[in-house]
Design a protein around this motif. Sequence first.
Motif, short mmCIF file in Angstrom:
data_model
loop_
_atom_site.label_atom_id
_atom_site.label_comp_id
_atom_site.label_asym_id
_atom_site.label_seq_id
_atom_site.Cartn_x
_atom_site.Cartn_y
_atom_site.Cartn_z
N LEU A 179 0.83 -1.21 0.00
CA LEU A 179 0.00 0.00 0.00
C LEU A 179 0.86 1.26 0.00
O LEU A 179 0.52 2.25 -0.65
N ALA A 227 2.06 1.63 -3.50
CA ALA A 227 0.95 2.06 -4.36
C ALA A 227 0.67 3.54 -4.18
O ALA A 227 0.37 4.25 -5.16
N ALA A 228 0.78 4.05 -2.96
CA ALA A 228 0.55 5.47 -2.70
C ALA A 228 1.57 6.33 -3.43
O ALA A 228 1.24 7.37 -4.02
N TRP A 237 0.83 6.18 -7.12
CA TRP A 237 -0.38 6.97 -7.41
C TRP A 237 -0.04 8.46 -7.51
O TRP A 237 -0.52 9.15 -8.41
N LEU A 263 -6.87 6.39 -8.26
CA LEU A 263 -6.56 5.83 -6.94
C LEU A 263 -7.33 4.54 -6.69
O LEU A 263 -6.74 3.51 -6.35
N TRP A 264 -8.67 4.59 -6.87
CA TRP A 264 -9.46 3.40 -6.53
C TRP A 264 -9.60 2.42 -7.68
O TRP A 264 -9.67 1.21 -7.48
N TRP A 266 -4.90 1.86 -8.72
CA TRP A 266 -3.86 1.52 -7.75
C TRP A 266 -4.36 0.67 -6.60
O TRP A 266 -3.72 -0.34 -6.24
N LEU A 267 -5.50 1.02 -5.99
CA LEU A 267 -5.99 0.19 -4.89
C LEU A 267 -6.49 -1.16 -5.39
O LEU A 267 -6.26 -2.20 -4.73
N ALA A 302 -3.45 -3.26 -6.10
CA ALA A 302 -2.80 -3.71 -4.87
C ALA A 302 -3.52 -4.94 -4.29
O ALA A 302 -2.87 -5.91 -3.87
N GLY A 303 -4.84 -4.90 -4.28
CA GLY A 303 -5.59 -6.05 -3.78
C GLY A 303 -5.38 -7.28 -4.62
O GLY A 303 -5.20 -8.40 -4.09
#
Length: 267
Positions: A13, A16-17, A20, A107-108, A111-112, A115-116
Amino acid sequence: MIDALLTNAAFLLGAAAVFWLISAATGKVSFVDSIWGGAMAGLAVSSAFQVETPGNLAVLILLMTAVWGGRLFYHLLARFFRNGEDERYRKMLPSPDDRMAFAITALWKVWLLQAGLIMLVSSPAQIGILASGGMAIPLLAWLGFALWLVGVFFEWVGDAQLARFKADPDNKGKVMMEGLWRYTRHPNYFGDACVWWGIWLACASAGWIYGLWSIAGPIFLTFTLVKWSGAAMTESGMRDKYGDEFAAYVRRTSGFIPLPPRENAKA
């Protein structure tokens, strides 16, 4: 093991931040494709550092993941710098001119989500390394390594053949149907699936319960390679771009598992 996996998730995470923020500043997200392999290699390394004395099985799983992920990271990052932003991301995200909408959606939606999925798909490598401790390499892990080698061959050779084909100006506007691409329309995706089923077998060799915990990873990857963001999305664009030539290629050539071409398929 749960603490180690949570540590890996926090590491992912955080990365990823950072990526992003880079994508929000540049208005580009296509480099996320290269992060896919690189992040999985990074999670394997993180897992190995959290094992007090990694045995041969842990080292084997680490090497399988890192070699695959490192090569894919370089290959896709080079493609991004060569070709620029992928059309797929232009279609799924707001215009970079609207910086706030672009950043929030990226972001959602990129990247998020990635990541999942990275945590899920790479679970056989993470769990296998963490669970194997100081174990030697069982026969099942060697079978997994053999399957991994098959996958690496199809993925690396398929990518190299496609790159060489596209580099020839005489092939502009043509469909690649030579080499491994004569036997499957997606040797790189087939190879990807073999790599992760091989890593899963190595993970399962540490104990059936670990194979059960991580089997969702290769199942989901195979599904997405065949039905979601892999072959299905690629072929949707190719049908529009190449028309009848691609339709004839589909009739002759297996969609995923390599098979002899159907030479007598109707044109």
